[in-house]
Each structure stands twice: as C-alpha cells, then as structure tokens.
Design a protein around this motif. Sequence first.
Motif, PDB file in Angstrom:
ATOM      1  N   GLU A  34       5.889  30.690 -57.735  1.00  0.00           N
ATOM      2  CA  GLU A  34       4.715  30.225 -57.014  1.00  0.00           C
ATOM      3  C   GLU A  34       4.923  30.554 -55.543  1.00  0.00           C
ATOM      4  O   GLU A  34       6.001  30.337 -54.988  1.00  0.00           O
ATOM      5  N   GLU A  35       3.879  31.085 -54.925  1.00  0.00           N
ATOM      6  CA  GLU A  35       3.953  31.354 -53.496  1.00  0.00           C
ATOM      7  C   GLU A  35       3.542  30.099 -52.741  1.00  0.00           C
ATOM      8  O   GLU A  35       2.477  29.548 -52.950  1.00  0.00           O
ATOM      9  N   ASN A  36       4.422  29.628 -51.871  1.00  0.00           N
ATOM     10  CA  ASN A  36       4.156  28.397 -51.140  1.00  0.00           C
ATOM     11  C   ASN A  36       4.642  28.578 -49.709  1.00  0.00           C
ATOM     12  O   ASN A  36       5.823  28.497 -49.431  1.00  0.00           O
ATOM     13  N   GLY A  37       3.685  28.851 -48.808  1.00  0.00           N
ATOM     14  CA  GLY A  37       4.057  29.038 -47.417  1.00  0.00           C
ATOM     15  C   GLY A  37       4.965  30.225 -47.205  1.00  0.00           C
ATOM     16  O   GLY A  37       5.811  30.226 -46.314  1.00  0.00           O
ATOM     17  N   GLY A  38       4.804  31.258 -48.031  1.00  0.00           N
ATOM     18  CA  GLY A  38       5.612  32.455 -47.883  1.00  0.00           C
ATOM     19  C   GLY A  38       6.933  32.389 -48.614  1.00  0.00           C
ATOM     20  O   GLY A  38       7.682  33.350 -48.628  1.00  0.00           O
ATOM     21  N   LEU A  39       7.247  31.227 -49.233  1.00  0.00           N
ATOM     22  CA  LEU A  39       8.508  31.084 -49.944  1.00  0.00           C
ATOM     23  C   LEU A  39       8.278  31.229 -51.436  1.00  0.00           C
ATOM     24  O   LEU A  39       7.300  30.728 -51.977  1.00  0.00           O
ATOM     25  N   SER A  40       9.170  31.903 -52.103  1.00  0.00           N
ATOM     26  CA  SER A  40       9.093  32.036 -53.553  1.00  0.00           C
ATOM     27  C   SER A  40       9.927  30.935 -54.183  1.00  0.00           C
ATOM     28  O   SER A  40      11.130  30.847 -53.956  1.00  0.00           O
ATOM     29  N   LEU A  41       9.275  30.052 -54.938  1.00  0.00           N
ATOM     30  CA  LEU A  41       9.961  28.926 -55.549  1.00  0.00           C
ATOM     31  C   LEU A  41      10.256  29.255 -56.999  1.00  0.00           C
ATOM     32  O   LEU A  41       9.355  29.472 -57.789  1.00  0.00           O
ATOM     33  N   ASN A  42      11.528  29.294 -57.379  1.00  0.00           N
ATOM     34  CA  ASN A  42      11.922  29.646 -58.739  1.00  0.00           C
ATOM     35  C   ASN A  42      12.549  28.447 -59.428  1.00  0.00           C
ATOM     36  O   ASN A  42      13.392  27.766 -58.878  1.00  0.00           O
ATOM     37  N   ASP A  43      12.124  28.199 -60.652  1.00  0.00           N
ATOM     38  CA  ASP A  43      12.724  27.142 -61.455  1.00  0.00           C
ATOM     39  C   ASP A  43      12.766  27.641 -62.887  1.00  0.00           C
ATOM     40  O   ASP A  43      11.746  27.800 -63.528  1.00  0.00           O
ATOM     41  N   ASN A  44      13.965  27.923 -63.378  1.00  0.00           N
ATOM     42  CA  ASN A  44      14.107  28.497 -64.711  1.00  0.00           C
ATOM     43  C   ASN A  44      14.257  27.431 -65.794  1.00  0.00           C
ATOM     44  O   ASN A  44      14.629  27.737 -66.915  1.00  0.00           O
ATOM     45  N   HIS A  45      13.975  26.173 -65.469  1.00  0.00           N
ATOM     46  CA  HIS A  45      14.240  25.099 -66.416  1.00  0.00           C
ATOM     47  C   HIS A  45      12.992  24.255 -66.655  1.00  0.00           C
ATOM     48  O   HIS A  45      13.025  23.039 -66.583  1.00  0.00           O
ATOM     49  N   HIS A  46      11.880  24.909 -66.952  1.00  0.00           N
ATOM     50  CA  HIS A  46      10.656  24.206 -67.290  1.00  0.00           C
ATOM     51  C   HIS A  46      10.675  23.847 -68.770  1.00  0.00           C
ATOM     52  O   HIS A  46      11.077  24.647 -69.606  1.00  0.00           O
ATOM     53  N   ILE A  47      10.223  22.654 -69.098  1.00  0.00           N
ATOM     54  CA  ILE A  47      10.110  22.252 -70.494  1.00  0.00           C
ATOM     55  C   ILE A  47       8.759  22.716 -71.023  1.00  0.00           C
ATOM     56  O   ILE A  47       7.717  22.454 -70.434  1.00  0.00           O
ATOM     57  N   ASP A  48       8.785  23.399 -72.140  1.00  0.00           N
ATOM     58  CA  ASP A  48       7.559  23.868 -72.779  1.00  0.00           C
ATOM     59  C   ASP A  48       6.831  22.664 -73.375  1.00  0.00           C
ATOM     60  O   ASP A  48       7.365  21.984 -74.255  1.00  0.00           O
ATOM     61  N   PRO A  49       5.596  22.377 -72.931  1.00  0.00           N
ATOM     62  CA  PRO A  49       4.892  21.193 -73.435  1.00  0.00           C
ATOM     63  C   PRO A  49       4.074  21.441 -74.702  1.00  0.00           C
ATOM     64  O   PRO A  49       3.494  20.508 -75.255  1.00  0.00           O
ATOM     65  N   HIS A  50       4.016  22.678 -75.198  1.00  0.00           N
ATOM     66  CA  HIS A  50       3.054  23.051 -76.243  1.00  0.00           C
ATOM     67  C   HIS A  50       3.528  22.692 -77.654  1.00  0.00           C
ATOM     68  O   HIS A  50       3.436  23.502 -78.583  1.00  0.00           O
ATOM     69  N   THR A  51       4.003  21.469 -77.828  1.00  0.00           N
ATOM     70  CA  THR A  51       4.559  21.061 -79.118  1.00  0.00           C
ATOM     71  C   THR A  51       3.521  21.099 -80.241  1.00  0.00           C
ATOM     72  O   THR A  51       3.849  21.432 -81.384  1.00  0.00           O
ATOM     73  N   TRP A  52       2.284  20.747 -79.933  1.00  0.00           N
ATOM     74  CA  TRP A  52       1.238  20.612 -80.958  1.00  0.00           C
ATOM     75  C   TRP A  52       0.870  21.933 -81.634  1.00  0.00           C
ATOM     76  O   TRP A  52       0.246  21.930 -82.687  1.00  0.00           O
ATOM     77  N   VAL A  53       1.250  23.069 -81.041  1.00  0.00           N
ATOM     78  CA  VAL A  53       0.861  24.361 -81.610  1.00  0.00           C
ATOM     79  C   VAL A  53       1.608  24.635 -82.917  1.00  0.00           C
ATOM     80  O   VAL A  53       1.204  25.486 -83.699  1.00  0.00           O
ATOM     81  N   SER A  54       2.667  23.907 -83.172  1.00  0.00           N
ATOM     82  CA  SER A  54       3.383  24.004 -84.449  1.00  0.00           C
ATOM     83  C   SER A  54       2.966  22.852 -85.361  1.00  0.00           C
ATOM     84  O   SER A  54       3.116  21.686 -84.986  1.00  0.00           O
ATOM     85  N   PRO A  55       2.451  23.138 -86.554  1.00  0.00           N
ATOM     86  CA  PRO A  55       2.133  22.050 -87.488  1.00  0.00           C
ATOM     87  C   PRO A  55       3.329  21.155 -87.789  1.00  0.00           C
ATOM     88  O   PRO A  55       3.176  19.946 -87.982  1.00  0.00           O
ATOM     89  N   LYS A  56       4.522  21.732 -87.795  1.00  0.00           N
ATOM     90  CA  LYS A  56       5.727  20.942 -88.068  1.00  0.00           C
ATOM     91  C   LYS A  56       5.920  19.879 -86.984  1.00  0.00           C
ATOM     92  O   LYS A  56       6.267  18.729 -87.282  1.00  0.00           O
ATOM     93  N   SER A  57       5.693  20.249 -85.734  1.00  0.00           N
ATOM     94  CA  SER A  57       5.789  19.281 -84.638  1.00  0.00           C
ATOM     95  C   SER A  57       4.614  18.311 -84.653  1.00  0.00           C
ATOM     96  O   SER A  57       4.763  17.131 -84.312  1.00  0.00           O
ATOM     97  N   ALA A  58       3.441  18.798 -85.042  1.00  0.00           N
ATOM     98  CA  ALA A  58       2.248  17.946 -85.069  1.00  0.00           C
ATOM     99  C   ALA A  58       2.414  16.786 -86.044  1.00  0.00           C
ATOM    100  O   ALA A  58       1.857  15.703 -85.830  1.00  0.00           O
ATOM    101  N   ILE A  59       3.187  16.987 -87.111  1.00  0.00           N
ATOM    102  CA  ILE A  59       3.456  15.900 -88.061  1.00  0.00           C
ATOM    103  C   ILE A  59       4.179  14.756 -87.358  1.00  0.00           C
ATOM    104  O   ILE A  59       3.837  13.578 -87.528  1.00  0.00           O
TER     105      ILE A  59
END
Length: 218
Positions: A34-59
């Motif tokens: 993300e560009e923020n005031g000319g600085l590039s902010l990197n974070d390689n540890h985001h949690i994927d929130p898309h659990t519902w896209v798998s029927p196994k997780s939806a159960i």
Amino acid sequence: MPGFLKGLNRDTKVKAIEVSQGIQLIESDHDEREENGGLSLNDNHHIDPHTWVSPKSAIVMAEHIRDSLIETDPTHQSGYEERYAAIQKKLTDLDQKFSSQLSAVPHHKVVVSHQAFGYLCRDYGLEQHAIMGLSPDAEPRAKDLVQLTNLVKQEGIHYIFFEELVSDRLAKTLASETGAKVIVLNPVEGLTKQQEQNGDNYFTLMEKNLQNLILALQ
C-alpha cells in the motif's frame, strides 16, 4: 476488532462471534503493498479471511452460528437445531461432491484474480495462483504478472478465473497474453442484480463454481 464492528457504541448489546474458530487459518505470503505518504508498507503475514468459500469450512461455521443463536435465544433452540440439521446436510453433500469430483480432474493449478480461494484449494487438493493478494483492489507487481504468464504457458493452463463483482481487466490481460480463456470463479461475497433476480444463493453459486473448476481443470 473487525472493521464493520468498530462503529458500534461501547455499550452495544451486539456480540461478535468468531465463526471460523476451529478452522486452520491460512496465513497469506502474498506481498501486499500500500502506498502511504510515499512509503511502501509490506506485511507478509495477513490472515486469509475467506473461510466460507470452502464447503468444508462452511460446515464448521454453520455449527458456530447455531450455537451462538441458541446461547442468545434458548427458547427457540429446537428451531435452530432443525434448521442447522437441514443446512448441515446440504453442506456435507456439497463437500462430498467437491471432494469426489475434484479428485478426478487431471490438473490442479488454478489462476484466479485475487487470493480468495485458499481454503477451497487446500481442502480439495488444488493449488491457487493469484494475480492480486487478499484485496481485489491491490495492483500486482510487474514481476508477479510475468511469473504468472510463464506459469500459464508452461503448465498449459487454459482458463483464467475472474470475479463478477470486481474488475476483470487483469484477468483478461493475462488471458490475452497467454491465449487462455476467462471463466467465473465466485468468492460468494455478494450477488449481481441478475443473480438476485435468479434467486441464487451460496449453494447455487458453489455448484456453478464446481462445474467451472471441472471444466477448467480437464
């Protein structure tokens, strides 16, 4: 606290329930920038929130929703139990259908517009390659597009997946560069007006996802 809850008053009676509890969450290694005031902010540890896209997780999620409703409104427990049993059967049937049919396809790499299908791919033996990271609004780096272009050509991938509610520009660009076609893979984050008119829901959209995956992975 999730962003959509931050506007609530401190004395609110709304209770937040973590319906993904018990699901092994995926930590994204996609380089989000993300560009923020000319600085590039990197974070390689985001949690994927898309659990519902798998029927196994939806159960699992449906079970937590049932339990939270019963805790809040125990008078109607039998009704919640009955409706949960019905949806649990439909989700289990869908899960088994995904497992059996995707285990039979000869190819397993999918190229998608953004990183929304990690749980689906993990649970059903597929390998996700995303043009963008967890956010569909992020712009990919040039080197990432080059790597994806090479992957599509080397692996003989015939379809690039896009989503109906976000721009398909990059998916179509990648398809044009590689001679592939584009096809929908829906992250079930909302409905188009046409889908609303058709009465589509989680189950109809996931059935269409399964058919498109089978087509693309032949």
